[in-house]
Design an enzyme around this catalytic site. Structure first.
Site, PDB file in Angstrom:
ATOM      1  N   ASP A  81      -6.588   3.418  12.635  1.00 32.99           N
ATOM      2  CA  ASP A  81      -5.275   4.041  12.480  1.00 32.99           C
ATOM      3  C   ASP A  81      -5.325   5.378  11.746  1.00 32.99           C
ATOM      4  OD1 ASP A  81      -3.847   2.213  13.972  1.00 32.99           O
ATOM      5  OD2 ASP A  81      -3.685   0.823  12.288  1.00 32.99           O
ATOM      6  N   ARG A  85       1.173   4.667  16.836  1.00 33.63           N
ATOM      7  CA  ARG A  85       0.730   5.659  15.845  1.00 33.63           C
ATOM      8  C   ARG A  85       1.100   7.095  16.202  1.00 33.63           C
ATOM      9  NH1 ARG A  85       1.172   2.064  12.224  1.00 33.63           N
ATOM     10  NH2 ARG A  85      -0.647   0.794  11.757  1.00 33.63           N
ATOM     11  N   SER A 143      -3.804  -9.212   7.106  1.00 33.12           N
ATOM     12  CA  SER A 143      -3.195  -7.895   7.257  1.00 33.12           C
ATOM     13  C   SER A 143      -2.603  -7.847   8.663  1.00 33.12           C
ATOM     14  CB  SER A 143      -4.268  -6.827   7.067  1.00 33.12           C
ATOM     15  OG  SER A 143      -3.802  -5.610   7.589  1.00 33.12           O
ATOM     16  N   ASP A 177       0.819  -1.225   0.000  1.00 31.82           N
ATOM     17  CA  ASP A 177       0.000   0.000   0.000  1.00 31.82           C
ATOM     18  C   ASP A 177       0.846   1.266   0.000  1.00 31.82           C
ATOM     19  OD1 ASP A 177      -2.324  -1.469   0.025  1.00 31.82           O
ATOM     20  OD2 ASP A 177      -2.636  -1.281   2.191  1.00 31.82           O
TER      21      ASP A 177
HETATM   22  N1  ARG Z   1      -7.354  -3.126  15.497  1.00 24.67           N
HETATM   23  C1  ARG Z   1      -6.093  -2.776  16.049  1.00 24.67           C
HETATM   24  C2  ARG Z   1      -6.092  -1.356  16.521  1.00 24.67           C
HETATM   25  O1  ARG Z   1      -6.925  -0.613  16.101  1.00 24.67           O
HETATM   26  C3  ARG Z   1      -4.913  -3.093  15.151  1.00 24.67           C
HETATM   27  C4  ARG Z   1      -5.009  -2.771  13.707  1.00 24.67           C
HETATM   28  C5  ARG Z   1      -3.672  -2.957  13.074  1.00 24.67           C
HETATM   29  N2  ARG Z   1      -3.652  -3.139  11.666  1.00 24.67           N
HETATM   30  C6  ARG Z   1      -3.575  -4.336  11.052  1.00 24.67           C
HETATM   31  N3  ARG Z   1      -3.479  -4.318   9.762  1.00 24.67           N
HETATM   32  N4  ARG Z   1      -3.598  -5.441  11.687  1.00 24.67           N
HETATM   33  O2  ARG Z   1      -5.287  -0.959  17.333  1.00 24.67           O
END
Ligand code: ARG
Length: 411
Positions: free
Chosen positions: A124, A95, A175, A15
């Site tokens: 995110d 983040r 992912s 991506d």
């Molecule tokens: N759902 C989790 C969060 O919002 C992790 C998301 C991370 N991304 C992934 N592609 N697994 O903190």
């Protein structure tokens, strides 16, 4: 005239690689990439080379593992931060750090915008953009993957046309996101919450069924709420986390299957592997139980829950976080001591704890020799403590049979 610049958070994956030529072509921007090592297994030099090969004009890479541990994981551990009681917030905590790096580079490069590779459905994007808005309200944010309408195959074709190497062997239905505090997995078969996660989704943890028969034992030394040593040897916090991820992962510790409530309103199924976080949170809570009084423990739990929510919700750089953290920091002053942990077959359990600030008094707790508790005082205590209950019970509810009043003198 020089083109204006955008600073892109770059992981090296499909991506964000596709985002480079997309930002150049669709937005007419010069792309500067930033890759931050927060403990994910990444070859920073290979990522830098890939960014440049994909069309970035400059590619920054930075090792931020220590900063991540000290400024983000340390307060999160002191706050026993968990979202919805189970998720140690690994992705959520990284983040704001990445956003801060983007803003720093944007300032240095004179860029007017930052960009991230998040889709429009997750948490995110919220975290990146709220963090950026708090630190630099004047910067624009571009989210290519939210704007373009390419599916995965179209992205791969787009990458091919732009000479971006796509590693077909790495194509997976899942992912993932990784850093020191944990690994998250979503998509593929996990999208059916009725189905047990297959063994293949796990990368950091062995199946508890295949974990060694012999438990691992370790002793963690804490100073003011922060782990500083392992089995008596001083270890920097970020290194300790790495060591515990390997050790606890071996024993199948830290698998979490979470039916999660995203901030954007969607329920999603996430699988996490957080071996070190699981061990450290368990040990930290055990030390608090020994050192903090009952009312403070109970009140701190309410602060912890709110703290976990705000971190999840992307509000790291807001005043609620710093204010709650000031409270949490004050609670950690006496949190110095040792906790012995046992790792076995997917479980991390406390085996023992000790602290110079312990509130435990053997003479008060014991049921054998040396009991110093004045049990004759208990009767008077119960009389006074129970007064409201007895008074309440003595008042007849209109619908109920009348209750006999207690004898005079015993209200
Ligand atoms: N759902 C989790 C969060 O919002 C992790 C998301 C991370 N991304 C992934 N592609 N697994 O903190």
């Amino acid at each position: 005239m020089a083109r204006s610049k955008v600073v892109l958070a770059y992981s090296g994956g499909l991506d964000t690689s596709v985002a480079i030529p997309w930002l150049r072509e669709e937005k007419g921007l010069d792309v500067v990439t930033v890759t931050v090592d927060v403990g994910q297994p990444v070859d920073l030099e290979a990522v830098r080379a890939k960014a440049l090969a994909s069309g970035a004009s400059t590619a920054y890479v930075a090792d931020a593992r220590e900063e991540f541990a000290q400024e983000f994981l340390r307060p999160a551990l002191c706050a026993n931060a968990l979202y919805e009681g189970v998720y140690p917030l690994s992705t959520a905590l990284a983040r704001p750090l990445i956003a801060r790096r983007l803003v720093d580079v944007a300032r240095r490069e004179g860029a007017g915008a930052v960009a991230h590779g998040c889709t429009g459905k997750g948490n995110d994007q919220v975290r990146f953009e709220l963090s950026t808005q708090s630190l630099a309200p004047d910067l624009e944010v571009v989210a290519p993957a939210r704007e373009w309408s390419m599916n995965r195959d179209e992205e791969i074709a787009f990458a091919g046309r732009h000479g971006i190497p796509v590693d077909a062997t790495k194509r997976s239905p899942y992912s993932t996101d990784e850093n020191l505090w944990g690994r998250s997995v979503e998509c593929g078969i996990l999208e059916d919450p009725a189905v047990e996660p297959p063994e293949e989704v796990y990368a950091w943890t062995r199946s508890p069924l295949e974990a060694p028969e012999e438990p691992a034992r370790l002793t963690l030394g804490f100073e003011e709420g922060v782990p500083v040593s392992l089995d008596g040897t001083a270890v920097p916090f970020h290194e300790l986390i790495g060591t515990l991820n390997r050790l606890a992962g071996e024993h199948g510790v830290g698998r979490i299957d979470h039916l999660e409530s995203r901030v954007v309103g969607i329920k999603s199924r996430e699988v996490y592997e957080c071996p070190a976080a699981t061990v450290l949170l368990e040990a930290h809570r055990a030390l608090e139980a020994l050192v903090l009084p009952r009312d403070l423990l109970a009140f701190k739990r309410t602060v912890e829950q709110r703290y976990g929510e705000l971190v999840y919700d992307g509000l790291w750089f807001g005043p609620l976080r710093s204010s709650l953290e000031a409270f949490v920091r004050a609670t950690q002053e006496r949190l110095t001591g040792e906790v012995a942990m046992k790792l076995s077959k997917g479980r991390a359990t406390v085996a023992g704890r000790r602290s110079a600030a312990s509130l435990y008094r053997a003479g008060l707790a014991t049921y054998s020799e040396g009991d110093r508790f004045r049990r004759e005082m208990a009767e008077g205590f119960i009389y006074v403590w129970g007064l409201p209950s007895r008074t309440w019970a003595s008042v007849a509810r209109p619908s109920a049979r009348p209750v006999a009043l207690p004898p005079a003198g015993r209200p």
